[in-house]
Design a protein around this motif. Structure first.
Motif, PDB file in Angstrom:
ATOM      1  N   GLY A   1       6.238 -41.506   1.357  1.00  0.00           N
ATOM      2  CA  GLY A   1       7.228 -42.486   0.940  1.00  0.00           C
ATOM      3  C   GLY A   1       8.229 -41.950  -0.053  1.00  0.00           C
ATOM      4  O   GLY A   1       9.256 -42.594  -0.321  1.00  0.00           O
ATOM      5  N   LEU A   2       7.958 -40.771  -0.614  1.00  0.00           N
ATOM      6  CA  LEU A   2       8.904 -40.150  -1.544  1.00  0.00           C
ATOM      7  C   LEU A   2      10.133 -39.606  -0.827  1.00  0.00           C
ATOM      8  O   LEU A   2      11.142 -39.294  -1.474  1.00  0.00           O
ATOM      9  N   GLN A   3      10.067 -39.484   0.495  1.00  0.00           N
ATOM     10  CA  GLN A   3      11.168 -38.892   1.254  1.00  0.00           C
ATOM     11  C   GLN A   3      12.021 -39.932   1.969  1.00  0.00           C
ATOM     12  O   GLN A   3      13.134 -39.628   2.382  1.00  0.00           O
ATOM     13  N   THR A   4      11.510 -41.144   2.137  1.00  0.00           N
ATOM     14  CA  THR A   4      12.208 -42.138   2.951  1.00  0.00           C
ATOM     15  C   THR A   4      12.734 -43.284   2.096  1.00  0.00           C
ATOM     16  O   THR A   4      12.233 -43.564   1.010  1.00  0.00           O
ATOM     17  N   ARG A   5      13.759 -43.959   2.612  1.00  0.00           N
ATOM     18  CA  ARG A   5      14.416 -45.103   1.958  1.00  0.00           C
ATOM     19  C   ARG A   5      14.899 -44.746   0.555  1.00  0.00           C
ATOM     20  O   ARG A   5      14.909 -45.595  -0.341  1.00  0.00           O
ATOM     21  N   ARG A   6      15.305 -43.514   0.355  1.00  0.00           N
ATOM     22  CA  ARG A   6      15.700 -43.076  -0.972  1.00  0.00           C
ATOM     23  C   ARG A   6      17.134 -43.466  -1.307  1.00  0.00           C
ATOM     24  O   ARG A   6      18.018 -43.495  -0.438  1.00  0.00           O
ATOM     25  N   LEU A   7      17.351 -43.770  -2.579  1.00  0.00           N
ATOM     26  CA  LEU A   7      18.698 -43.980  -3.100  1.00  0.00           C
ATOM     27  C   LEU A   7      19.185 -42.635  -3.630  1.00  0.00           C
ATOM     28  O   LEU A   7      18.599 -42.086  -4.567  1.00  0.00           O
ATOM     29  N   ASP A   8      20.231 -42.102  -3.027  1.00  0.00           N
ATOM     30  CA  ASP A   8      20.684 -40.774  -3.433  1.00  0.00           C
ATOM     31  C   ASP A   8      22.146 -40.757  -3.888  1.00  0.00           C
ATOM     32  O   ASP A   8      22.727 -39.700  -4.094  1.00  0.00           O
ATOM     33  N   ARG A   9      22.755 -41.957  -4.042  1.00  0.00           N
ATOM     34  CA  ARG A   9      24.127 -42.032  -4.570  1.00  0.00           C
ATOM     35  C   ARG A   9      24.332 -43.436  -5.147  1.00  0.00           C
ATOM     36  O   ARG A   9      23.645 -44.378  -4.752  1.00  0.00           O
ATOM     37  N   PRO A  10      25.268 -43.603  -6.064  1.00  0.00           N
ATOM     38  CA  PRO A  10      25.555 -44.941  -6.600  1.00  0.00           C
ATOM     39  C   PRO A  10      26.232 -45.824  -5.552  1.00  0.00           C
ATOM     40  O   PRO A  10      26.939 -45.329  -4.662  1.00  0.00           O
TER      41      PRO A  10
END
Length: 681
Positions: A267-276
C-alpha cells in the motif's frame, strides 16, 4: 549453579536448561531445524546431535536432552560429524533441488546447514517424493515437496497464535503438513510461519518472485499499523519498500509481527499523493507548492483564530504534530485534537492513558479484565501475550464487551457500560481476589457521550479492587492509533474552550479545517475550507480544497510513542514520492507564509524544541517503571448508561490509508468476511 563441560571448557548453566542451550552458552554453534527457543520442543529433525558423557555411546538430540551437572558435551567429534552428515543426507533424499526458483534462496537454513554440516554427494537415485500444494490463504505460499516436517509452523499456530489450523497427517513416507479442513489459516499472525520455516516449503505469497534478498537494502524502523510500536526492518530496492520483517524486541513484539504490519507494505506504492492539488470550480487541479501553500496561508490569515482548527491522524509522527500544534497556537487557535475517534482521554495525568503494566508486564497479571476491546484484532501481538499468560496458568481472563474468539478461554461478564457503572459481585470478585489484577480498557469503552463517565467508573472500580497499588499498576489503556500517546503527551487537545473533533466537523463551526493525515473522520458535513496533508488519496483527501502531499512512515525519520509510553525512533528507508515532502517541513514552510515562522529550521532543532517542551520525548527506548496514581480522578462523574461496548476496529485489515491502499489487505479482508456472508445466506 551447576557446571558442565563443553568441548573441555567448563560452563555454568541454570537448572532446567537443555544440552543445546548449554553448548550455545559456551559459544558452540549447534545446527537445528525443528528447535526454536519460543516453541515447545519437538526433537524430530535430529540435526542437533551431540555426544554426551556419561551416556550411551551414540549421538543424542541436544534440544531434548536436559543438561546435568558434571556432563561432558562434545559438539565436534568424528561421531557427531558423521551423524550430522547422515541426517542431512536423509533430509535431502526427497528435497527438490530448486534453489534457483525458491524464494527462500539466500535465506534458507537448509542451504546454509547443508553447506556447513552436509556431505558432498548422495547415495540415493530413486525418484523423489512429491506432495500436493495446500491453500493456506493470501499470506502463505506452499511448496510442500520441500517440507522436512520440522513442525515449527504447527507449533506456532497452535501454541502462539492459538488457532490450531495446521497439523501433520499420515505416517512414514505419506506424512505431510496441511490445514486439517483445507481452509485458510484463520489468524492475524499467519505470516510468522513463513519466517519460521527453515526451508522453502512456506513462503510469503504477496512477495513471491518479487526480489532476491541480496538485492535489498535494510533499514531498522518502527511499525505504525497499531499502537504497540513493533520493531521492524524495512527492506527496499531503489525507491520501493519491498518487504517488512520483524526485529527482536523482548519488551514489545518478541520476534513476531502481525499480518497487517507485515503485508500492508504494498500500500506504500499505490494511491499515493505525489504533487499538490487545489480545488477550483469543484474539481481538483495539479498545482505548484507555492500556489498550494499561498492558498492555504491566505485562508488562515483571513480567518479569525477561533474559526480555524486542526485534527491529527493516527499514523502521524510526533514532529509533524508538534509543528502543527506550534503553528496553530501561534495563530491563537485552541481548536486542536488528536482523538479522531472521540475517545474520552485527557493529557492531565500521563498514567491515565498508558498501558501501565507494560506489554511484557501483562504476563505477570493473574486476573485480566478486558473492557470494550478486542485485542485479537486491535493488537494481535498483545493478544498472543495474554494467551501465553493464560496458557501457562498464570492468568484468568474476563471480558466486558463483544463476545469474540480471542484464542483463549474467558469469563464473559456482560456487554456494556451498565456493568461498569454498577459493577456486579462477579466483576469485583474477579479483580479483588487476584494479587496482580489488570484492566485493559479499549477505545470501544471510551468513545461516545458516556465515555467520560465510563472512564470515571473504571477508575473507581480499579481503586476499589486494588488494580493500582504500591508496586503494581494494572490500569491499562489499549490505544489503536500509533500517534495517540504522543499527541496526548504534547497536549494536542482542545485548550481553554477549544473545539473537539466532533465539534470541529459540525456545519458552520470553522472557516478553515486542517487535516494532518486525518482519514478516519467524516468531514463531509463541514463547510469549512479543508486542507489535507497526507501521503495517500484516501478519505481525508477526497473532499479537500487543498491537498499537500506528505511522507509515509517509511519515508521520514520520526518519533512515535507506543501505548505503554515508550518513545521510539523510526528511520527513513526511502524518499517521499514525487514532489511530496516531509510533513513537518511543509508546516514550517506554511508558517513563513502566515507570518508566524516556527523557531526551527531542521529536524534536529524541532526535536530539541519538542524535548524541551515535553521532556519524556528525550528518553528514547525507555519504559518508565509503572507508577501509582489517583485512578479515581479519571473521567467525569456521571451516569455510565447502558451502552453495549463495540470495538472501534470493524475490519482489522482496513484500519488506515496505507492498509486500504494495499491489495493484500483487501484480499485478507475479503477472505475474513466471506464466511460470515455465506453463513448469513
Amino acid at each position: 549453579m551447576p557446571i558442565a563441560k563443553v568441548n573441555g571448557v567448563e560452563v555454568e548453566f541454570e537448572q532446567g536448561m537443555t544440552v543445546l542451550q548449554v553448548a550455545e552458552r559456551a559459544g558452540q554453534e549447534i545446527p537445528r531445524f525443528c528447535y526454536h527457543e519460543r516453541l515447545s520442543i519437538a526433537g524430530n529433525c535430529r540435526m542437533c546431535l551431540v555426544e554426551v558423557k556419561p551416556g550411551p555411546p551414540k549421538p543424542q538430540a541436544s534440544c531434548a536432552l536436559p543438561a546435568a551437572a558434571g556432563q561432558e558435551i562434545f559438539t565436534d567429534t568424528p561421531m557427531v560429524k558423521k551423524a550430522r552428515e547422515g541426517v542431512m543426507e536423509f533430509l535431502l533424499i526427497n528435497h527438490p533441488l530448486d534453489c534457483p526458483i525458491c524464494d527462500q534462496g539466500g535465506e534458507c537454513d537448509l542451504q546454509d546447514q547443508a553447506m556447513g554440516y552436509g556431505r558432498d554427494g548422495s547415495r540415493y537415485s530413486e525418484n523423489k517424493r512429491a506432495v500436493e500444494e495446500k491453500n493456506m490463504g493470501p499470506t502463505v505460499k506452499t511448496f510442500m515437496t520441500r517440507c522436512i516436517q520440522c513442525t515449527r509452523c504447527v507449533r506456532f499456530i497452535t501454541e502462539v497464535a492459538g488457532v490450531p489450523d495446521i497439523g501433520m497427517i499420515s505416517r512414514g513416507e505419506g506424512a505431510e503438513i496441511t490445514t486439517y479442513l483445507e481452509k485458510n489459516i484463520d489468524s492475524e499472525l499467519s505470516g510468522n510461519v513463513n519466517d519460521l520455516c527453515p526451508v522453502g516449503a512456506l513462503t510469503h505469497r504477496p512477495w513471491q518472485y518479487h526480489y532476491r534478498p541480496w538485492e535489498l537494502k535494510k533499514t531498522e524502523t518502527i511499525d505504525v499499523m497499531d499502537a504497540l510500536g513493533s520493531n521492524i526492518r524495512a527492506d527496499y530496492r531503489g525507491s520501493e519498500v519491498m518487504r517488512v520483517l520483524p526485529r527482536v524486541n523482548e519488551g514489545i513484539n518478541e520476534e513476531w509481527l502481525a499480518d497487517r504490519s507485515r503485508y500492508a507494505v504494498d500500500g506504500l506504492q499505490t494511491r499515493r499523493l505525489d504533487r499538490p492539488w487545489i480545488r477550483e470550480n469543484g474539481k481538483l487541479r495539479a498545482a505548484s507548492w507555492d500556489e498550494a501553500l499561498n492558498a492555504v496561508a491566505a485562508k488562515l490569515k483571513s480567518a479569525s483564530a477561533d474559526r480555524i482548527g486542526a485534527i491529527a491522524g493516527d499514523l502521524q509522527d510526533a514532529e509533524s504534530m508538534k509543528a502543527v500544534l506550534d503553528l496553530f497556537r501561534a495563530l491563537g487557535s485552541n481548536n486542536t485534537d488528536c482523538r479522531q475517534d472521540g475517545a474520552a482521554l485527557s493529557g492531565d495525568i500521563r498514567e491515565s492513558y498508558l498501558f501501565n503494566s507494560g506489554l511484557q508486564g501483562i504476563e505477570n497479571a493473574d486476573a485480566i479484565l478486558i473492557v470494550g476491546a478486542n485485542p485479537r484484532t486491535e493488537a494481535p501481538l498483545l493478544n498472543a501475550r495474554i494467551r501465553k499468560a493464560w496458557l501457562n496458568g498464570k492468568a484468568e481472563v474476563a471480558v466486558i464487551g463483544q463476545q469474540a474468539d480471542l484464542t483463549y478461554d474467558y469469563a464473559y461478564l456482560g456487554e456494556g457500560s451498565k456493568l461498569v457503572g454498577k459493577p456486579t459481585k462477579a466483576v469485583t470478585d474477579f479483580l479483588s481476589k487476584a494479587e496482580r489484577p489488570a484492566i485493559i480498557v479499549g477505545m470501544g469503552a471510551l468513545v461516545g457521550e458516556t465515555g467520560p463517565a465510563v472512564l470515571n467508573a473504571l477508575g473507581a472500580l480499579a481503586k476499589k479492587t486494588g488494580v493500582v497499588k504500591d508496586g503494581w499498576n494494572g490500569f491499562n489503556v489499549l490505544h489503536t492509533a500509533a500517534s495517540r500517546v504522543a499527541g496526548l503527551d504534547m497536549g494536542f487537545l482542545p485548550q481553554d474552550g477549544g473545539l473537539s473533533v466532533a465539534d470541529m466537523l459540525k456545519p458552520g463551526a470553522l472557516d478553515v479545517l486542517f487535516l494532518l493525515g486525518a482519514d478516519e473522520v467524516n468531514a463531509s458535513g463541514s463547510d469549512a475550507f479543508r486542507v489535507y496533508l497526507g501521503s495517500h488519496g484516501d478519505r481525508g483527501a477526497h473532499g479537500a480544497d487543498v491537498i499537500l502531499p506528505g511522507a509515509a512512515y517509511t519515508e521520514k525519520s520520526g518519533l512515535y510513542v507506543n501505548t505503554e509510553g515508550r518513545v521510539q525512533m523510526a528511520e527513513r528507508a526511502v524518499f517521499p514520492k514525487g514532489e511530496a515532502k516531509e510533513d513537518w517541513a511543509i508546516v514550517r514552510a506554511l508558517s513563513e507564509r502566515v507570518g508566524q515562522t516556527l523557531p526551527y529550521d531542521n529536524l534536529n532543532q524541532l526535536r530539541a524544541k519538542l524535548m524541551a517542551d515535553v521532556p519524556s520525548f528525550g528518553r528514547i527506548d525507555y519504559l518508565a517503571p509503572s507508577a501509582s496514581f489517583d485512578v479515581a480522578s479519571l473521567g467525569v462523574k456521571g451516569d455510565a448508561g447502558d451502552i453495549a461496548f463495540v470495538s472501534t476496529i470493524t475490519d482489522p485489515y482496513l484500519t488506515n490509508p496505507i492498509a486500504r491502499a494495499s491489495e493484500t489487505m483487501a484480499e485478507l479482508s475479503r477472505e475474513r468476511v466471506a464466511p460470515v456472508a455465506l453463513a448469513a445466506e
